[in-house]
Write an enzyme that holds these catalytic residues in place. Structure first.
Site, mmCIF file in Angstrom:
data_model
loop_
_atom_site.group_PDB
_atom_site.id
_atom_site.type_symbol
_atom_site.label_atom_id
_atom_site.label_comp_id
_atom_site.label_asym_id
_atom_site.label_seq_id
_atom_site.Cartn_x
_atom_site.Cartn_y
_atom_site.Cartn_z
ATOM 1 N N ARG A 241 -44.217 -1.648 -103.520
ATOM 2 C CA ARG A 241 -43.902 -2.749 -102.595
ATOM 3 C C ARG A 241 -42.761 -2.434 -101.624
ATOM 4 N NH1 ARG A 241 -44.642 -5.963 -107.126
ATOM 5 N NH2 ARG A 241 -46.662 -6.980 -107.140
ATOM 6 N N LYS B 255 -42.615 1.101 -86.222
ATOM 7 C CA LYS B 255 -44.079 1.009 -86.373
ATOM 8 C C LYS B 255 -44.574 2.181 -87.208
ATOM 9 C CE LYS B 255 -45.655 -1.083 -82.073
ATOM 10 N NZ LYS B 255 -46.602 -0.791 -80.986
ATOM 11 N N GLU C 1 -43.896 11.776 -73.015
ATOM 12 C CA GLU C 1 -43.250 10.511 -73.389
ATOM 13 C C GLU C 1 -41.868 10.403 -72.727
ATOM 14 O OE1 GLU C 1 -44.959 8.253 -75.031
ATOM 15 O OE2 GLU C 1 -46.298 9.254 -76.451
ATOM 16 N N LYS D 97 -36.101 3.938 -75.420
ATOM 17 C CA LYS D 97 -36.943 3.283 -76.436
ATOM 18 C C LYS D 97 -36.097 2.304 -77.244
ATOM 19 C CE LYS D 97 -40.420 3.322 -79.769
ATOM 20 N NZ LYS D 97 -41.643 3.870 -80.269
ATOM 21 N N GLU E 207 -43.109 -6.623 -80.501
ATOM 22 C CA GLU E 207 -44.041 -6.483 -79.386
ATOM 23 C C GLU E 207 -44.648 -7.806 -78.943
ATOM 24 O OE1 GLU E 207 -46.343 -2.877 -79.470
ATOM 25 O OE2 GLU E 207 -47.717 -3.640 -77.948
ATOM 26 N N ARG F 158 -41.830 -4.908 -75.098
ATOM 27 C CA ARG F 158 -42.139 -3.669 -75.830
ATOM 28 C C ARG F 158 -43.474 -3.066 -75.382
ATOM 29 N NH1 ARG F 158 -41.097 -2.297 -82.157
ATOM 30 N NH2 ARG F 158 -42.020 -0.229 -82.140
ATOM 31 N N ASN G 261 -46.206 1.185 -73.668
ATOM 32 C CA ASN G 261 -47.582 1.688 -73.656
ATOM 33 C C ASN G 261 -48.036 2.147 -72.274
ATOM 34 O OD1 ASN G 261 -48.015 1.255 -76.414
ATOM 35 N ND2 ASN G 261 -48.311 -0.923 -76.030
ATOM 36 N N HIS H 61 -50.865 4.536 -71.912
ATOM 37 C CA HIS H 61 -51.512 4.655 -73.222
ATOM 38 C C HIS H 61 -52.896 4.021 -73.291
ATOM 39 C CE1 HIS H 61 -47.735 6.274 -74.477
ATOM 40 N NE2 HIS H 61 -48.082 6.353 -75.739
ATOM 41 N N HIS I 81 -55.026 6.783 -74.811
ATOM 42 C CA HIS I 81 -55.687 6.663 -76.113
ATOM 43 C C HIS I 81 -57.196 6.778 -75.965
ATOM 44 C CE1 HIS I 81 -52.326 4.510 -78.575
ATOM 45 N NE2 HIS I 81 -52.227 5.817 -78.631
ATOM 46 N N HIS J 97 -52.087 13.642 -78.134
ATOM 47 C CA HIS J 97 -51.564 12.333 -77.728
ATOM 48 C C HIS J 97 -50.754 12.448 -76.422
ATOM 49 C CE1 HIS J 97 -50.047 8.276 -78.113
ATOM 50 N NE2 HIS J 97 -48.837 8.745 -77.929
HETATM 51 N N1 LIG Z 1 -44.993 4.844 -84.630
HETATM 52 C C1 LIG Z 1 -44.824 4.916 -83.328
HETATM 53 O O1 LIG Z 1 -44.144 4.115 -82.721
HETATM 54 C C2 LIG Z 1 -45.484 6.039 -82.594
HETATM 55 C C3 LIG Z 1 -45.134 6.287 -81.258
HETATM 56 C C4 LIG Z 1 -45.714 7.374 -80.612
HETATM 57 C C5 LIG Z 1 -46.624 8.182 -81.269
HETATM 58 N N2 LIG Z 1 -46.935 7.899 -82.569
HETATM 59 C C6 LIG Z 1 -47.903 8.733 -83.287
HETATM 60 O O2 LIG Z 1 -47.363 10.061 -83.369
HETATM 61 C C7 LIG Z 1 -48.443 10.982 -83.490
HETATM 62 C C8 LIG Z 1 -48.210 12.119 -82.561
HETATM 63 O O3 LIG Z 1 -47.002 12.768 -82.930
HETATM 64 P P1 LIG Z 1 -46.781 14.325 -82.682
HETATM 65 O O4 LIG Z 1 -47.117 14.637 -81.282
HETATM 66 O O5 LIG Z 1 -45.443 14.648 -83.189
HETATM 67 O O6 LIG Z 1 -47.956 14.967 -83.547
HETATM 68 P P2 LIG Z 1 -47.945 15.775 -84.937
HETATM 69 O O7 LIG Z 1 -47.177 15.077 -85.961
HETATM 70 O O8 LIG Z 1 -49.368 16.077 -85.209
HETATM 71 O O9 LIG Z 1 -47.180 17.104 -84.567
HETATM 72 C C9 LIG Z 1 -47.756 18.004 -83.659
HETATM 73 C C10 LIG Z 1 -47.922 19.403 -84.284
HETATM 74 O O10 LIG Z 1 -46.656 20.042 -84.292
HETATM 75 C C11 LIG Z 1 -46.345 20.466 -85.622
HETATM 76 N N3 LIG Z 1 -44.889 20.403 -85.717
HETATM 77 C C12 LIG Z 1 -44.108 19.303 -85.679
HETATM 78 N N4 LIG Z 1 -42.821 19.651 -85.681
HETATM 79 C C13 LIG Z 1 -42.779 21.013 -85.718
HETATM 80 C C14 LIG Z 1 -41.730 21.961 -85.712
HETATM 81 N N5 LIG Z 1 -40.444 21.589 -85.611
HETATM 82 N N6 LIG Z 1 -42.054 23.263 -85.798
HETATM 83 C C15 LIG Z 1 -43.371 23.655 -85.848
HETATM 84 N N7 LIG Z 1 -44.390 22.805 -85.818
HETATM 85 C C16 LIG Z 1 -44.109 21.497 -85.759
HETATM 86 C C17 LIG Z 1 -47.129 19.550 -86.516
HETATM 87 O O11 LIG Z 1 -47.357 20.145 -87.772
HETATM 88 C C18 LIG Z 1 -48.416 19.379 -85.720
HETATM 89 O O12 LIG Z 1 -49.246 20.489 -85.909
HETATM 90 C C19 LIG Z 1 -49.708 10.200 -83.174
HETATM 91 O O13 LIG Z 1 -50.387 9.956 -84.384
HETATM 92 C C20 LIG Z 1 -49.198 8.905 -82.573
HETATM 93 O O14 LIG Z 1 -50.073 7.809 -82.816
HETATM 94 C C21 LIG Z 1 -46.379 6.859 -83.233
HETATM 95 ZN ZN LIG Z 2 -47.190 7.636 -77.175
#
Ligand SMILES: NC(=O)c1ccc[n+]([C@@H]2O[C@H](COP(=O)([O-])OP(=O)(O)OC[C@H]3O[C@@H](n4cnc5c(N)ncnc54)[C@H](O)[C@@H]3O)[C@@H](O)[C@H]2O)c1
Ligand SMILES: [Zn+2]
Length: 358
Positions: free
Chosen positions: A115, A137, A179, A222, A232, A236, A240, A243, A247, A259
């Site tokens: 929980r 989020k 971003e 942010k 949101e 907020r 997007n 996006h 997306h 992304h």
């Molecule tokens: N929660 C939120 O508010 C929010 C906001 C924006 C994006 N997101 C989510 O984030 C995700 C995208 O994040 P991302 O672009 O970081 O993708 P990811 O987590 O897939 O990372 C990208 C790649 O880089 C690698 N990697 C990460 N850090 C590394 C490092 N220091 N050294 C070597 N390799 C490394 C990972 O293993 C992966 O292969 C999506 O799922 C998106 O929906 C969430």
């Molecule tokens: Zn994003």
């Protein structure tokens, strides 16, 4: 000499936490995040081998396979099993060590395991630092679409250790810059200006102090937005920007488009749509394209993706309100707004206008 970490306090409806941005923060995780109980690290198969050992004494390290295709309930279930097998209980803190995928999955685990247990974010991708790790989020994807199941889970601390960026693949660094550009467009014309003038030509080999400044500046945008609108209900949604298009392109590509790459294409499409609807100067699209191209980001939606399919994919995104699509559109750099009434023909025309010609 190593610069002091930058500290950005974040307040939210149930408390506050600090975002620390600096070099070599991971070895001092327990101290900086003020952790006393056991630490359960969740990481992925790329990041774990590179950085998990830097965290010092932890109760367990759970490694999920890397990649958006593993941001699923099945992965969450497998992590619960490993946490239980390691004897992790309610006193523990879940620490996310990785990109946005790990942050979203680990945050959802922290929100639901027993929980809810304490949660700390150690983002290691540029995208996770400047975007995913701040704001609370969390969630996973369903076959029907991205981020369809989730929870708000505020971390008790965020440690953005910019030295981890040195191992980030160059394309992933670029994806994070999409971003950063977005944040400049939303509310920091000075940030956008530094990227536009070439003053900030950063990559993963840039000095740690320059990376620290870039990351802290982008996080601040942010932070200010989510602080004002944690759930949101209004402003907020401006985060997007790019996006709704992005997306949809990601989804139509079967997630082959990253992304951040989808966001880059989406920023261009949003500027095209805004100009089409006479909200902004048509020259804005070209300025955004130049900034994105300087970061080696794509600015055209691949020709293989049908505009109608992209339009359809927009409806599976939960960013539509009451069955209606919602677009964030720029009036100018640093000035964006939410538009709910856009005709299908204008959206299709904007997609077509920013598609590659071959
Ligand atoms: N929660 C939120 O508010 C929010 C906001 C924006 C994006 N997101 C989510 O984030 C995700 C995208 O994040 P991302 O672009 O970081 O993708 P990811 O987590 O897939 O990372 C990208 C790649 O880089 C690698 N990697 C990460 N850090 C590394 C490092 N220091 N050294 C070597 N390799 C490394 C990972 O293993 C992966 O292969 C999506 O799922 C998106 O929906 C969430
Ligand atoms: Zn994003």
């Amino acid at each position: 000499m190593k610069a002091e970490p930058t500290c950005l306090p974040v307040t939210h409806p149930t408390g506050r936490y600090d975002v620390l941005v600096g070099a070599d923060l991971l070895p001092q995780l327990a101290e900086f995040a003020q952790l006393r109980g056991p630490i359960a690290v969740i990481t992925d198969s790329h990041v774990g081998p590179l950085h998990a050992s830097r965290l010092g004494d932890v109760a367990c390290v759970v490694t999920m396979p890397a990649g958006e295709q593993h941001k699923t309930l099945a992965t969450v279930h497998a992590i619960y099993d490993e946490l239980l097998a390691a004897g992790i209980d309610r006193q523990a803190t879940v620490v996310a060590l990785g990109g946005g995928v790990v942050g979203d999955v680990a945050g959802f685990v922290a929100a639901t395991f027993m929980r809810g247990v304490d949660f700390v974010q150690c983002p290691t991708s540029l995208l996770a630092m400047v975007d995913a790790s701040v704001g609370g989020k969390t969630g996973v994807d369903l076959p029907q679409g991205k981020n369809l199941v989730g929870a708000f889970k505020q971390p008790t601390a965020v440690l953005a250790d910019v030295s981890t960026l040195q191992t980030l693949p160059a394309e992933e660094f670029a994806a994070g810059m999409a971003e950063v550009v977005k944040h400049g467009l939303i509310s920091n014309p000075d940030l956008f200006g530094k990227l536009e003038s070439g003053d900030w030509q950063l990559n993963r080999e840039s000095s740690l102090s320059e990376l620290q400044t870039l990351v802290a500046t982008a996080i601040e945008v942010k932070r200010n937005v989510v602080q004002e609108d944690p759930f949101e209900h209004g402003r907020r949604a401006t985060l997007n920007l790019g996006h709704t298009f992005g997306h949809a392109v990601e989804q139509v590509s079967g997630y082959r488009v990253r992304h951040g790459e989808g966001v880059a294409m989406g920023l261009v499409a949003a500027a095209n749509l805004a100009a089409r609807l006479e909200y902004c100067d048509p020259a804005l699209q070209g300025r955004i394209e130049a900034v994105l191209q300087a970061q080696s980001l794509p600015i055209r939606i691949p020709a293989a993706y049908e505009p109608a399919a992209i339009y359809q994919a927009m409806f599976s995104d939960k960013k539509k309100a009451g069955g209606k699509l919602r677009f964030i559109l720029p009036r100018d750099v640093g000035d964006v707004f939410i538009e709910k009434d856009v005709a299908e023909a204008d959206v299709l025309a904007a997609i077509t206008a920013v598609q590659a010609t071959n």
